[in-house]
Design a protein around this motif. Structure first.
Motif, PDB file in Angstrom:
ATOM      1  N   GLY A  19     -16.136 -60.045  30.579  1.00 31.30           N
ATOM      2  CA  GLY A  19     -17.047 -59.976  29.450  1.00 31.30           C
ATOM      3  C   GLY A  19     -17.685 -58.602  29.371  1.00 31.30           C
ATOM      4  N   THR A  20     -18.051 -58.203  28.185  1.00 28.88           N
ATOM      5  CA  THR A  20     -18.507 -56.831  27.941  1.00 28.88           C
ATOM      6  C   THR A  20     -19.733 -56.458  28.760  1.00 28.88           C
ATOM      7  N   GLU A  21     -20.763 -57.282  28.744  1.00 27.96           N
ATOM      8  CA  GLU A  21     -22.014 -56.895  29.411  1.00 27.96           C
ATOM      9  C   GLU A  21     -21.882 -56.929  30.932  1.00 27.96           C
ATOM     10  N   GLU A  22     -21.130 -57.887  31.468  1.00 28.45           N
ATOM     11  CA  GLU A  22     -20.919 -57.919  32.918  1.00 28.45           C
ATOM     12  C   GLU A  22     -20.157 -56.674  33.368  1.00 28.45           C
ATOM     13  N   PHE A  23     -19.117 -56.318  32.615  1.00 31.29           N
ATOM     14  CA  PHE A  23     -18.362 -55.095  32.910  1.00 31.29           C
ATOM     15  C   PHE A  23     -19.269 -53.872  32.846  1.00 31.29           C
ATOM     16  N   TRP A  24     -20.080 -53.772  31.808  1.00 35.78           N
ATOM     17  CA  TRP A  24     -20.899 -52.591  31.602  1.00 35.78           C
ATOM     18  C   TRP A  24     -21.967 -52.454  32.687  1.00 35.78           C
ATOM     19  N   THR A  25     -22.589 -53.548  33.049  1.00 35.69           N
ATOM     20  CA  THR A  25     -23.600 -53.513  34.111  1.00 35.69           C
ATOM     21  C   THR A  25     -22.987 -53.040  35.418  1.00 35.69           C
ATOM     22  N   ALA A  26     -21.819 -53.593  35.766  1.00 37.49           N
ATOM     23  CA  ALA A  26     -21.145 -53.202  37.006  1.00 37.49           C
ATOM     24  C   ALA A  26     -20.723 -51.736  36.965  1.00 37.49           C
ATOM     25  N   THR A  27     -20.238 -51.291  35.811  1.00 37.39           N
ATOM     26  CA  THR A  27     -19.749 -49.923  35.683  1.00 37.39           C
ATOM     27  C   THR A  27     -20.879 -48.911  35.831  1.00 37.39           C
ATOM     28  N   LEU A  28     -22.017 -49.196  35.249  1.00 37.37           N
ATOM     29  CA  LEU A  28     -23.156 -48.274  35.380  1.00 37.37           C
ATOM     30  C   LEU A  28     -23.677 -48.224  36.814  1.00 37.37           C
ATOM     31  N   SER A  32     -17.009 -51.150  42.091  1.00 46.52           N
ATOM     32  CA  SER A  32     -15.559 -51.062  41.975  1.00 46.52           C
ATOM     33  C   SER A  32     -14.903 -52.437  42.100  1.00 46.52           C
ATOM     34  N   GLY A  33     -13.851 -52.648  41.306  1.00 48.85           N
ATOM     35  CA  GLY A  33     -13.061 -53.872  41.406  1.00 48.85           C
ATOM     36  C   GLY A  33     -11.747 -53.657  42.133  1.00 48.85           C
ATOM     37  N   ILE A  34     -11.591 -52.507  42.776  1.00 49.67           N
ATOM     38  CA  ILE A  34     -10.355 -52.189  43.488  1.00 49.67           C
ATOM     39  C   ILE A  34     -10.431 -52.698  44.918  1.00 49.67           C
ATOM     40  N   ASP A  35      -9.389 -53.427  45.336  1.00 45.80           N
ATOM     41  CA  ASP A  35      -9.345 -53.964  46.697  1.00 45.80           C
ATOM     42  C   ASP A  35      -7.901 -54.318  47.030  1.00 45.80           C
TER      43      ASP A  35
END
Length: 408
Positions: A19-28, A32-35
């Motif tokens: 979802g847009t806001e969850e992505f944006w909060t994490a990005t700011l 990282s989602g890399i694993d």
């Protein structure tokens, strides 16, 4: 005068946020989602890391009828299109069906679905292969399934230009709106992390072989050794500015300029085509280089490709001048989904007055003379942004975005 085309809805499926806001909060926050790949044991592969969307369960978003018919990438694209339309406050049932179109990008098609059906063919015989294999693997399937789901029978298409595809899809969607289509759903979503998909990507020679999520995929760094693959992307709702204003829609921003080019054949003494794509987009937007507030970079993570991009940006804007960021260091390269996700991030940066960071560049290469926004987000006014993308095979694309009336 050519009509402005604006973005009124955003739907995001990303490794660091659903979802847009969850992505944006994490990005700011620089999350990282890399694993290490979790869906199967990657220890036998030279590239064991990826950006997986671990929180996406298709059954939570789609009917049981659709699940056996669709690949993971299509399931994500359908969910993202639902969210984008809801964000735009558009009810497709209330819009003339021939007044809505769909243009998406795909780099690989439904790889995971195709692998599963090929395994059935090899193991059990042709009678065990799903009839849905006939379309579930196809590059255009996301466009088709979105159009069917929402009754969109206007001009539609699919762009297959690997990592540049998301911007090419938006450029094509913008063209349809300018020609009179009232609304176009556009963007890119990919999901090729099955073993077959991973092996196919490894053959490019561009994947990092690091097993450490904190060190892999370090674009513009002296240690850059390739990128990390990922899944997901973004779907956007495009409308004419006049139509959006008439219905009182919230406007994230305007797709002000678009440019595309191809690199010369390997071994040619001609320069790469990236600069031409950037300059075409700037000219299309009637924007001079000093007017660009931030660049969202392609960030290949391969030394020679990073050098080419950085030196291109330095040639256009001046060395170490315009802020440059690569939030895809938190998601991996999502192929056709990557550039659309960058467009979404650029529009959100305009809305909130903050630019997301680039991770894992402790030692920026001297031959990459750009002003990277590193490690932490930077508060700043963003009125005009450039998004750059390249695809394996020599594809280049660039989009210029202008802030909407509701931006910070």
């Amino acid at each position: 005068m050519t009509a402005d085309v604006v973005v009124t809805g955003i739907g995001v499926v990303a490794p660091n946020g659903l979802g847009t806001e969850e992505f944006w909060t994490a990005t700011l926050k620089g999350v990282s989602g890399i694993d290490r790949i979790s869906r199967y044991d990657p220890s036998g592969y030279p590239s064991p890391l990826a950006g997986e969307v671990l929180t996406f369960d298709a059954a939570d978003h789609l009917s049981s009828r659709l699940l056996p018919q669709t690949d993971r990438m299509t399931q994500m694209a359908l969910a993202a299109s639902d969210w984008a339309l809801a964000d735009a406050e558009v009810d497709p049932a209330a819009v003339p069906e021939f007044g809505m179109g769909v243009v998406t990008a795909s780099a690989s098609g439904g790889f995971e679905f195709a692998q599963n059906e090929l395994q059935k063919l090899w193991s059990n015989g042709p009678e065990y292969v799903s009839a849905y294999q006939s379309f579930a693997w196809f590059y255009a399937v996301n466009t088709g399934q979105i159009s069917i789901r929402h009754g969109m029978r206007g001009p539609s298409g699919v762009l297959v230009t690997e990592g540049a595809g998301g911007l090419d899809a938006l450029g094509h969607g913008r063209r349809h709106v300018r020609k009179g289509t009232g609304l176009v759903v556009s963007g890119g979503v990919d999901a090729s992390l099955s073993p077959w998909g991973l092996v196919s990507q490894i053959t490019s020679g561009r994947l990092s072989r690091s097993a450490d999520p904190e060190r892999a995929y370090a674009p513009f760094d002296v240690s850059a050794d390739g990128h990390v693959p990922g899944e997901g992307g973004a779907i956007l709702v495009l409308e004419s500015a006049a139509g959006a204003l008439e219905r009182g829609a919230r406007i994230y921003g305007t797709i002000a300029g678009y440019g595309a080019s191809c690199d010369p054949a390997p071994g040619s003494d001609r320069e790469p085509g990236l600069r031409r794509a950037v300059e075409l987009a700037l000219a299309d937007a009637a924007v001079a280089p000093p007017e660009i507030d931030v660049v969202f970079a392609d960030a290949a993570g391969v030394r020679d490709l990073d050098r080419t991009e950085a030196q291109t940006l330095a040639a256009v804007f001046g060395p170490h001048t315009v802020p440059v960021t690569a939030p895809k260091t938190m998601t991996g390269r999502l192929y056709s989904g990557a550039a659309c996700l960058d467009v979404a991030a650029a529009l959100l940066a305009m809305r909130d007055g903050i630019v997301p960071p680039t991770l894992r560049v402790p030692d920026q290469a001297a031959d990459c003379p750009i002003a990277l926004v590193r490690d932490t987000a930077r508060e700043m006014t963003v009125r005009t942004a450039l998004v750059v993308a390249r695809g394996h095979g020599g594809f280049n694309a660039a989009v210029v975005l202008r802030a909407g009336p509701d931006s910070n």
